[in-house]
Design an enzyme around this catalytic site. Structure first.
Site, PDB file in Angstrom:
ATOM      1  CB  THR A  81      -0.716  -0.325   1.271  1.00  0.00           C
ATOM      2  OG1 THR A  81      -1.812  -0.760   1.260  1.00  0.00           O
ATOM      3  CG2 THR A  81      -2.322   1.222   1.646  1.00  0.00           C
ATOM      4  CB  VAL A  82       3.388   2.622   2.735  1.00  0.00           C
ATOM      5  CG1 VAL A  82       4.288   3.751   2.264  1.00  0.00           C
ATOM      6  CG2 VAL A  82       2.340   3.183   3.051  1.00  0.00           C
ATOM      7  CB  VAL A  85       5.226   8.451  14.778  1.00  0.00           C
ATOM      8  CG1 VAL A  85       4.251   8.872  15.743  1.00  0.00           C
ATOM      9  CG2 VAL A  85       5.861   7.762  15.420  1.00  0.00           C
ATOM     10  N   GLY A 141       1.005   8.637  10.612  1.00  0.00           N
ATOM     11  CA  GLY A 141       0.337   8.547   8.938  1.00  0.00           C
ATOM     12  C   GLY A 141       1.586   9.540   8.354  1.00  0.00           C
ATOM     13  CB  ILE A 143       0.262  14.014  11.036  1.00  0.00           C
ATOM     14  CG1 ILE A 143      -1.894  13.514  11.249  1.00  0.00           C
ATOM     15  CG2 ILE A 143       0.235  15.342  12.415  1.00  0.00           C
ATOM     16  CD1 ILE A 143      -2.604  13.303  12.816  1.00  0.00           C
ATOM     17  CD  GLU A 190      -2.455  -5.471   8.231  1.00  0.00           C
ATOM     18  OE1 GLU A 190      -3.395  -6.720   7.499  1.00  0.00           O
ATOM     19  OE2 GLU A 190      -2.819  -4.953   7.730  1.00  0.00           O
ATOM     20  CG  ASP A 216       0.108   0.774  15.523  1.00  0.00           C
ATOM     21  OD1 ASP A 216       0.348   1.056  14.389  1.00  0.00           O
ATOM     22  OD2 ASP A 216      -0.750   1.666  16.237  1.00  0.00           O
ATOM     23  CE  LYS A 236       0.962   4.210  14.760  1.00  0.00           C
ATOM     24  NZ  LYS A 236      -0.035   4.080  14.088  1.00  0.00           N
ATOM     25  N   GLY A 269      -2.405   5.184   5.575  1.00  0.00           N
ATOM     26  CA  GLY A 269      -3.575   5.186   4.616  1.00  0.00           C
ATOM     27  C   GLY A 269      -2.386   5.465   3.743  1.00  0.00           C
TER      28      GLY A 269
END
Length: 395
Positions: A10-11, A120, A122, A124, A178, A189, A193, A291
């Site tokens: 995805t990334v 950390v 995404g 932001i 997931e 998760d 972070k 995302g």
């Protein structure tokens, strides 16, 4: 500048798309020269290779973007890239939380950069602004909704009244969670972070471990949400750290907020990260925490910082601050069918109703230890942090 992307999920595809489009004069100067993929994957792009040495030993590659995830071989590839004089950008929070010091030192030893904005929150710009704050201020606290999946689940439970399992299934269907959602709903998760964030803020070297206080939302029910609604409070899964003199604490736990507080307004799968500095005061950032394009955007921003030779604020010598998980006293609402007084001093317990009890002035670390023991007897028990100025709502 030639970019090699390790991993094309995805990334990775998001990074590729942004660079290929070249929508700005800045990104037009970037080129994806290599994409590392599994041997079994069809090589349907000319940049693709399954030979990592095509990248790590190639003098024409300037920046390696690691978006594979996991610990190994990501750890090995990042180190070798740095040792071979390549800048590295990574979105891999798990490997960074475990090996950040090693990566930073190796980068410094080889006169290259290691950037990890996207690891950390995404999209932001959290790491960048945390570092900017550190140029002037001591940061005294960090707090945030660092996981979009858990925030989506709690927000949808509040809005719809549906059970946890139904909303979790919806999150999985939407691609937010997931098939194994443990990292999101159990707080692991967030653990990665938060460690990355406060290790930067306090210049320490704490790594994720089972000893750190972490309690997730796996056991929350729609009845819990309804009760919190009746109290006029909203629950969020938070990562928090506070610094005091030569100590700092760390906790991940569900926390209740009243509608006047910023955290209560963070909806859907959005993230919120805040810090408190000596002169800047409280500074908060809200946006997409995960995302394809939000995370890829942060990766490309790091690449552009390398192009612009933007300096990092990571001191070489570590601070003498000590972790104290019992630094903060707080109040908790606990739901359990077991005898809570076996695990908590009875003088600190106030019965709220037949379902919940209030535990007052409890050190966070000790409360988490008590819950770990309690869960062995009642595996459906649940606790939530409640602020002192809100506990009057339950009494």
């Amino acid at each position: 500048m030639n970019i090699a992307i390790l991993g094309f999920g995805t990334v990775g595809t998001g990074v590729y798309d942004i660079i290929k489009k070249g929508n700005t004069t800045h990104t037009q100067n970037l080129t994806v020269s290599h994409i590392f993929v599994r041997e079994t994957r069809t090589k349907d792009l000319p940049e693709m290779t399954a030979n990592i040495d095509d990248i790590l030993l190639n003098d024409d590659v300037d920046v390696v973007v690691e978006v594979m995830g996991g610990i190994e071989p990501a750890h090995d590839y990042i180190l070798k890239a740095l040792q071979n004089g390549k800048h590295v950008v990574s979105a891999n929070k798990a490997v960074i939380a475990k090996y950040m010091d090693e990566f930073v030192k190796t980068a410094q030893d080889n006169n290259v950069d290691f950037y990890f904005e996207s690891s950390v929150a995404g999209g932001i710009p959290w790491i960048k602004n945390l570092e900017r704050s550190l140029r002037i201020d001591n940061v005294s606290s960090i707090s945030g909704i660092f996981n979009g999946t858990s925030n989506f689940i709690l927000d949808q439970m509040k809005k719809t009244g549906q059970p946890f399992a139904d909303i979790l299934k919806e999150a999985q269907d939407l691609g937010y969670a997931e098939a194994d959602p443990s990292a999101d709903i159990d707080g692991y998760d967030i653990e990665n972070k938060l460690c990355i964030s406060f290790n930067l803020a306090y210049n320490t070297s704490i790594k994720p471990s089972a000893e750190l206080p972490c309690f997730g939302i796996r056991n929350i029910t729609d009845q819990d949400i309804n009760y919190f609604n009746e109290l006029g409070l909203i629950v969020k899964l938070m990562g928090k750290s506070r610094r005091a003199q030569n100590e700092f604490d760390y906790v991940i736990e569900p926390t209740l907020y009243n509608p006047s507080q910023v955290e209560s307004s963070i909806n859907d799968n959005f993230n919120y990260a805040s810090l408190n500095g000596d002169t800047i005061g409280e500074l908060g950032f809200m946006g997409q925490g995960a995302g394809k394009f939000p995370t890829a955007n942060a990766v490309v921003q790091d690449i552009l910082d390398i192009v612009d030779q933007t300096p990092r604020v990571i001191p070489a010598e570590k601070s003498t601050l000590k972790l104290n998980t019992n630094l903060s006293l707080t109040d908790y609402l606990v739901r359990t069918s077991a005898d809570l007084s076996q695990y908590v001093n009875s003088s600190q317990i106030k019965a709220v109703n037949n379902i919940y009890s209030l535990v007052e002035s409890m050190p966070a670390g000790k409360m988490h230890q008590a819950m770990a023991q309690l869960l062995k007897e009642d595996n459906q028990a649940f606790m939530v942090n409640i602020a002192a100025n809100d506990k009057e709502r339950v009494l």
